[in-house]
Design a protein around this motif. Structure first.
Motif, PDB file in Angstrom:
ATOM      1  N   SER A 168      34.857  31.829  35.695  1.00 50.56           N
ATOM      2  CA  SER A 168      35.481  33.074  35.254  1.00 50.56           C
ATOM      3  C   SER A 168      36.374  32.876  34.031  1.00 50.56           C
ATOM      4  CB  SER A 168      36.274  33.703  36.390  1.00 50.56           C
ATOM      5  OG  SER A 168      37.266  32.818  36.858  1.00 50.56           O
ATOM      6  N   LYS A 169      36.978  31.712  33.885  1.00 52.82           N
ATOM      7  CA  LYS A 169      37.832  31.441  32.721  1.00 52.82           C
ATOM      8  C   LYS A 169      37.025  31.553  31.431  1.00 52.82           C
ATOM      9  CE  LYS A 169      41.362  29.201  30.494  1.00 52.82           C
ATOM     10  NZ  LYS A 169      41.335  29.881  29.225  1.00 52.82           N
ATOM     11  N   LYS A 170      35.850  30.921  31.394  1.00 55.24           N
ATOM     12  CA  LYS A 170      35.014  30.992  30.197  1.00 55.24           C
ATOM     13  C   LYS A 170      34.473  32.403  29.992  1.00 55.24           C
ATOM     14  CE  LYS A 170      33.662  26.201  29.650  1.00 55.24           C
ATOM     15  NZ  LYS A 170      32.550  25.245  29.577  1.00 55.24           N
ATOM     16  N   ALA A 171      34.141  33.086  31.080  1.00 53.56           N
ATOM     17  CA  ALA A 171      33.658  34.463  30.965  1.00 53.56           C
ATOM     18  C   ALA A 171      34.742  35.351  30.358  1.00 53.56           C
ATOM     19  CB  ALA A 171      33.244  34.992  32.332  1.00 53.56           C
ATOM     20  N   LEU A 172      35.976  35.191  30.812  1.00 58.74           N
ATOM     21  CA  LEU A 172      37.082  35.966  30.252  1.00 58.74           C
ATOM     22  C   LEU A 172      37.311  35.624  28.783  1.00 58.74           C
ATOM     23  CD1 LEU A 172      39.672  35.876  33.178  1.00 58.74           C
ATOM     24  CD2 LEU A 172      38.444  37.876  32.308  1.00 58.74           C
ATOM     25  N   ASP A 173      37.206  34.352  28.436  1.00 59.53           N
ATOM     26  CA  ASP A 173      37.377  33.941  27.039  1.00 59.53           C
ATOM     27  C   ASP A 173      36.339  34.601  26.139  1.00 59.53           C
ATOM     28  OD1 ASP A 173      39.554  32.347  27.654  1.00 59.53           O
ATOM     29  OD2 ASP A 173      38.402  30.477  27.669  1.00 59.53           O
ATOM     30  N   VAL A 174      35.090  34.620  26.596  1.00 62.13           N
ATOM     31  CA  VAL A 174      34.020  35.235  25.806  1.00 62.13           C
ATOM     32  C   VAL A 174      34.267  36.730  25.654  1.00 62.13           C
ATOM     33  CG1 VAL A 174      31.552  35.799  25.779  1.00 62.13           C
ATOM     34  CG2 VAL A 174      32.300  33.487  26.342  1.00 62.13           C
ATOM     35  N   LEU A 175      34.609  37.410  26.739  1.00 62.80           N
ATOM     36  CA  LEU A 175      34.881  38.847  26.669  1.00 62.80           C
ATOM     37  C   LEU A 175      36.055  39.137  25.739  1.00 62.80           C
ATOM     38  CD1 LEU A 175      34.412  40.000  30.365  1.00 62.80           C
ATOM     39  CD2 LEU A 175      33.032  40.672  28.396  1.00 62.80           C
ATOM     40  N   HIS A 176      37.086  38.312  25.825  1.00 62.81           N
ATOM     41  CA  HIS A 176      38.257  38.507  24.976  1.00 62.81           C
ATOM     42  C   HIS A 176      37.893  38.351  23.502  1.00 62.81           C
ATOM     43  CE1 HIS A 176      42.622  38.729  24.442  1.00 62.81           C
ATOM     44  NE2 HIS A 176      42.398  37.953  23.389  1.00 62.81           N
ATOM     45  N   LYS A 177      37.114  37.351  23.187  1.00 60.38           N
ATOM     46  CA  LYS A 177      36.681  37.141  21.794  1.00 60.38           C
ATOM     47  C   LYS A 177      35.824  38.306  21.314  1.00 60.38           C
ATOM     48  CE  LYS A 177      37.001  32.156  21.909  1.00 60.38           C
ATOM     49  NZ  LYS A 177      36.295  30.880  22.000  1.00 60.38           N
ATOM     50  N   MET A 178      34.938  38.791  22.174  1.00 61.92           N
ATOM     51  CA  MET A 178      34.105  39.940  21.807  1.00 61.92           C
ATOM     52  C   MET A 178      34.963  41.168  21.529  1.00 61.92           C
ATOM     53  SD  MET A 178      30.964  39.607  24.523  1.00 61.92           S
ATOM     54  CE  MET A 178      30.374  41.260  24.149  1.00 61.92           C
ATOM     55  N   ALA A 179      35.953  41.400  22.369  1.00 55.54           N
ATOM     56  CA  ALA A 179      36.831  42.559  22.203  1.00 55.54           C
ATOM     57  C   ALA A 179      37.641  42.447  20.921  1.00 55.54           C
ATOM     58  CB  ALA A 179      37.751  42.698  23.416  1.00 55.54           C
TER      59      ALA A 179
ATOM     60  N   ARG B 101      36.208  46.275  25.838  1.00 53.62           N
ATOM     61  CA  ARG B 101      37.620  46.189  26.232  1.00 53.62           C
ATOM     62  C   ARG B 101      37.786  46.596  27.688  1.00 53.62           C
ATOM     63  NH1 ARG B 101      41.425  43.416  23.617  1.00 53.62           N
ATOM     64  NH2 ARG B 101      40.495  44.141  21.700  1.00 53.62           N
ATOM     65  N   LEU B 102      37.055  47.610  28.126  1.00 47.46           N
ATOM     66  CA  LEU B 102      37.125  48.037  29.528  1.00 47.46           C
ATOM     67  C   LEU B 102      36.531  46.984  30.463  1.00 47.46           C
ATOM     68  CD1 LEU B 102      36.234  51.818  29.161  1.00 47.46           C
ATOM     69  CD2 LEU B 102      38.450  50.843  29.807  1.00 47.46           C
ATOM     70  N   LYS B 103      35.439  46.354  30.052  1.00 44.84           N
ATOM     71  CA  LYS B 103      34.859  45.281  30.864  1.00 44.84           C
ATOM     72  C   LYS B 103      35.835  44.107  30.973  1.00 44.84           C
ATOM     73  CE  LYS B 103      30.030  46.275  29.805  1.00 44.84           C
ATOM     74  NZ  LYS B 103      29.504  46.736  31.035  1.00 44.84           N
ATOM     75  N   LEU B 104      36.521  43.821  29.879  1.00 43.79           N
ATOM     76  CA  LEU B 104      37.531  42.764  29.891  1.00 43.79           C
ATOM     77  C   LEU B 104      38.648  43.124  30.868  1.00 43.79           C
ATOM     78  CD1 LEU B 104      38.795  40.156  28.746  1.00 43.79           C
ATOM     79  CD2 LEU B 104      39.762  41.560  26.914  1.00 43.79           C
ATOM     80  N   ALA B 105      39.118  44.353  30.814  1.00 43.64           N
ATOM     81  CA  ALA B 105      40.186  44.796  31.713  1.00 43.64           C
ATOM     82  C   ALA B 105      39.754  44.690  33.173  1.00 43.64           C
ATOM     83  CB  ALA B 105      40.581  46.229  31.374  1.00 43.64           C
ATOM     84  N   GLU B 106      38.530  45.116  33.462  1.00 41.29           N
ATOM     85  CA  GLU B 106      38.022  45.037  34.831  1.00 41.29           C
ATOM     86  C   GLU B 106      37.883  43.587  35.292  1.00 41.29           C
ATOM     87  OE1 GLU B 106      34.457  47.351  34.571  1.00 41.29           O
ATOM     88  OE2 GLU B 106      35.572  49.229  34.413  1.00 41.29           O
TER      89      GLU B 106
END
Length: 66
Positions: free
Chosen positions: A13-24, A34-39
């Motif tokens: 999940s740490k890497k998944a969050l990092d990828v989502l954060h970079k995409m956002a 951004r909503l997927k990142l928040a969820e």
């Protein structure tokens, strides 16, 4: 998005969050990311980060409404 989902399914999940954060950060107008990142933050119990991501998504939605 595929990379983030792959990390998530693999239990990283740490890497998944990092990828989502970079995409956002790269596509600040994309409220869906951004909503997927928040969820994802909520799912990990990171309420402060989730609140920030939801707030940023809300601001983008308001900006795009005009």
């Amino acid at each position: 998005m595929i990379v983030a989902e792959a990390y998530s399914h693999a239990g990283d999940s740490k890497k998944a969050l990092d990828v989502l954060h970079k995409m956002a950060d790269l596509d600040v107008q994309n409220t869906d990311v951004r909503l997927k990142l928040a969820e994802a933050y909520l799912k990990e119990g990171l309420q402060q980060e989730a609140a920030q991501a939801f707030a940023e998504a809300g601001l983008r939605l308001l900006e795009n409404r005009s």
